[in-house]
Design a protein around this motif. Sequence first.
Motif, PDB file in Angstrom:
ATOM      1  N   LEU A  59       0.827  -1.202   0.000  1.00  0.00           N
ATOM      2  CA  LEU A  59       0.000   0.000   0.000  1.00  0.00           C
ATOM      3  C   LEU A  59       0.865   1.258   0.000  1.00  0.00           C
ATOM      4  O   LEU A  59       0.574   2.235  -0.700  1.00  0.00           O
ATOM      5  CB  LEU A  59      -0.937  -0.004   1.222  1.00  0.00           C
ATOM      6  CG  LEU A  59      -2.057  -1.042   1.211  1.00  0.00           C
ATOM      7  CD1 LEU A  59      -2.788  -1.033   2.545  1.00  0.00           C
ATOM      8  CD2 LEU A  59      -3.036  -0.773   0.077  1.00  0.00           C
ATOM      9  N   ALA A  60       1.935   1.247   0.787  1.00  0.00           N
ATOM     10  CA  ALA A  60       2.820   2.407   0.858  1.00  0.00           C
ATOM     11  C   ALA A  60       3.529   2.630  -0.479  1.00  0.00           C
ATOM     12  O   ALA A  60       3.653   3.772  -0.944  1.00  0.00           O
ATOM     13  CB  ALA A  60       3.844   2.217   1.976  1.00  0.00           C
ATOM     14  N   ARG A  61       3.988   1.551  -1.112  1.00  0.00           N
ATOM     15  CA  ARG A  61       4.645   1.691  -2.409  1.00  0.00           C
ATOM     16  C   ARG A  61       3.682   2.234  -3.457  1.00  0.00           C
ATOM     17  O   ARG A  61       4.093   2.937  -4.386  1.00  0.00           O
ATOM     18  CB  ARG A  61       5.199   0.337  -2.864  1.00  0.00           C
ATOM     19  CG  ARG A  61       6.361  -0.169  -2.043  1.00  0.00           C
ATOM     20  CD  ARG A  61       6.861  -1.517  -2.544  1.00  0.00           C
ATOM     21  NE  ARG A  61       7.778  -2.133  -1.602  1.00  0.00           N
ATOM     22  CZ  ARG A  61       9.070  -1.882  -1.532  1.00  0.00           C
ATOM     23  NH1 ARG A  61       9.602  -1.015  -2.372  1.00  0.00           N
ATOM     24  NH2 ARG A  61       9.837  -2.484  -0.642  1.00  0.00           N
ATOM     25  N   GLY A  62       2.401   1.922  -3.309  1.00  0.00           N
ATOM     26  CA  GLY A  62       1.405   2.421  -4.252  1.00  0.00           C
ATOM     27  C   GLY A  62       1.228   3.922  -4.196  1.00  0.00           C
ATOM     28  O   GLY A  62       0.627   4.510  -5.103  1.00  0.00           O
ATOM     29  N   CYS A  63       1.750   4.561  -3.154  1.00  0.00           N
ATOM     30  CA  CYS A  63       1.661   6.013  -3.022  1.00  0.00           C
ATOM     31  C   CYS A  63       2.905   6.717  -3.550  1.00  0.00           C
ATOM     32  O   CYS A  63       3.028   7.931  -3.412  1.00  0.00           O
ATOM     33  CB  CYS A  63       1.430   6.402  -1.564  1.00  0.00           C
ATOM     34  SG  CYS A  63      -0.216   6.024  -0.954  1.00  0.00           S
ATOM     35  N   GLY A  72      -1.235  11.184 -10.276  1.00  0.00           N
ATOM     36  CA  GLY A  72      -2.477  10.905  -9.581  1.00  0.00           C
ATOM     37  C   GLY A  72      -2.345  10.841  -8.079  1.00  0.00           C
ATOM     38  O   GLY A  72      -1.789  11.723  -7.427  1.00  0.00           O
ATOM     39  N   ALA A  73      -2.845   9.739  -7.513  1.00  0.00           N
ATOM     40  CA  ALA A  73      -2.864   9.580  -6.062  1.00  0.00           C
ATOM     41  C   ALA A  73      -1.476   9.383  -5.484  1.00  0.00           C
ATOM     42  O   ALA A  73      -1.305   9.409  -4.268  1.00  0.00           O
ATOM     43  CB  ALA A  73      -3.755   8.392  -5.691  1.00  0.00           C
ATOM     44  N   ALA A  83       2.321  17.356   5.990  1.00  0.00           N
ATOM     45  CA  ALA A  83       1.317  17.472   7.045  1.00  0.00           C
ATOM     46  C   ALA A  83       1.590  16.449   8.139  1.00  0.00           C
ATOM     47  O   ALA A  83       2.224  16.750   9.147  1.00  0.00           O
ATOM     48  CB  ALA A  83      -0.082  17.279   6.461  1.00  0.00           C
ATOM     49  N   GLY A  84       1.146  15.213   7.935  1.00  0.00           N
ATOM     50  CA  GLY A  84       1.297  14.190   8.965  1.00  0.00           C
ATOM     51  C   GLY A  84       2.609  13.443   8.909  1.00  0.00           C
ATOM     52  O   GLY A  84       2.834  12.528   9.695  1.00  0.00           O
ATOM     53  N   GLY A  85       3.486  13.806   7.989  1.00  0.00           N
ATOM     54  CA  GLY A  85       4.770  13.135   7.887  1.00  0.00           C
ATOM     55  C   GLY A  85       4.626  11.692   7.441  1.00  0.00           C
ATOM     56  O   GLY A  85       3.587  11.255   6.963  1.00  0.00           O
ATOM     57  N   CYS A  86       5.702  10.922   7.610  1.00  0.00           N
ATOM     58  CA  CYS A  86       5.695   9.530   7.170  1.00  0.00           C
ATOM     59  C   CYS A  86       4.660   8.699   7.919  1.00  0.00           C
ATOM     60  O   CYS A  86       4.106   7.745   7.368  1.00  0.00           O
ATOM     61  CB  CYS A  86       7.077   8.921   7.365  1.00  0.00           C
ATOM     62  SG  CYS A  86       8.275   9.445   6.127  1.00  0.00           S
ATOM     63  N   ARG A  87       4.406   9.036   9.161  1.00  0.00           N
ATOM     64  CA  ARG A  87       3.413   8.283   9.921  1.00  0.00           C
ATOM     65  C   ARG A  87       2.023   8.444   9.306  1.00  0.00           C
ATOM     66  O   ARG A  87       1.233   7.505   9.278  1.00  0.00           O
ATOM     67  CB  ARG A  87       3.425   8.732  11.382  1.00  0.00           C
ATOM     68  CG  ARG A  87       4.682   8.299  12.131  1.00  0.00           C
ATOM     69  CD  ARG A  87       4.779   8.939  13.515  1.00  0.00           C
ATOM     70  NE  ARG A  87       5.968   8.491  14.246  1.00  0.00           N
ATOM     71  CZ  ARG A  87       7.182   8.981  14.061  1.00  0.00           C
ATOM     72  NH1 ARG A  87       7.367   9.956  13.176  1.00  0.00           N
ATOM     73  NH2 ARG A  87       8.206   8.513  14.746  1.00  0.00           N
ATOM     74  N   GLY A  88       1.737   9.658   8.818  1.00  0.00           N
ATOM     75  CA  GLY A  88       0.460   9.875   8.153  1.00  0.00           C
ATOM     76  C   GLY A  88       0.376   9.143   6.829  1.00  0.00           C
ATOM     77  O   GLY A  88      -0.691   8.677   6.423  1.00  0.00           O
ATOM     78  N   TRP A  89       1.517   9.019   6.142  1.00  0.00           N
ATOM     79  CA  TRP A  89       1.558   8.313   4.867  1.00  0.00           C
ATOM     80  C   TRP A  89       1.405   6.808   5.074  1.00  0.00           C
ATOM     81  O   TRP A  89       0.633   6.138   4.386  1.00  0.00           O
ATOM     82  CB  TRP A  89       2.878   8.644   4.175  1.00  0.00           C
ATOM     83  CG  TRP A  89       3.290   7.706   3.072  1.00  0.00           C
ATOM     84  CD1 TRP A  89       2.491   7.213   2.073  1.00  0.00           C
ATOM     85  CD2 TRP A  89       4.580   7.146   2.867  1.00  0.00           C
ATOM     86  NE1 TRP A  89       3.222   6.385   1.251  1.00  0.00           N
ATOM     87  CE2 TRP A  89       4.515   6.332   1.709  1.00  0.00           C
ATOM     88  CE3 TRP A  89       5.790   7.273   3.525  1.00  0.00           C
ATOM     89  CZ2 TRP A  89       5.608   5.642   1.229  1.00  0.00           C
ATOM     90  CZ3 TRP A  89       6.894   6.593   3.032  1.00  0.00           C
ATOM     91  CH2 TRP A  89       6.791   5.778   1.895  1.00  0.00           C
TER      92      TRP A  89
END
Length: 236
Positions: A59-63, A72-73, A83-89
């Motif tokens: 999921l993380a790689r998909g971003c 896109g996304a 904003a939320g940094g890596c934890r938000g990602w």
Amino acid sequence: MAGRDLVPRHVPPPDLLAAHFAAAPSPAAQIPDDGDEAGPLVRRLLDLLDSLSPTDAALARGCLPRCDSTFGAALALFLTATAGGCRGWLGSDAAARLTDLDGGLLIDDCDRALASRFQPVDGRLWRLSRVPLLDSGDSLLCAVGIEDGLSDRVTLVLQARPPRLGPVQLMATLAGRRLDVTLRLAMGLPSAALADLHESFRAALADCRIEGTLTVGPLADAWLGLDQPLSSDVAL
């Protein structure tokens, strides 16, 4: 502590953990302003996450942006890094798994490497961030123009250098209900691809019920100089 599993559900291989702690910079390490450390740090983070939870890692790689597809996304990483940094990602569960390994040092290092910086160009202030490209040593440069606070206009610039296309710059300006996009490339597009691009843009505007124009042209004299290593080798 009661009721909490103190041992990670999936334990990374010892050699992977050793490699991480040997290579990870100390909390006091200074990350270069140009964000060159972001790529290696993010890839190390994803490798560790893959050993803990392959689903979360996927999921993380998909971003992450890809050179062979639209962004896109994928800009979710850029947006959350400001904003939320890596934890938000990564999400709370994935971030917690990584934090259990080293107290969150690697995530903190990634946050510093991905942090925005400000740079004046052509009399205008820009907020810059670099986002590592998936499976690439290059990065996507994201720049947001800083307005005077009275304007409703927002300008976003994306710059990258895909191997098959060469340097590419996309500038999008949104003002009210109007979106104007300029795409500049070092290489020309086939007429069929160009027609399809314009048609897709018109359809997207119609779906959003806004107006706007798409301009596609050469890169010559268009590079904003937001990224000196990229701009210096563009000679058109």
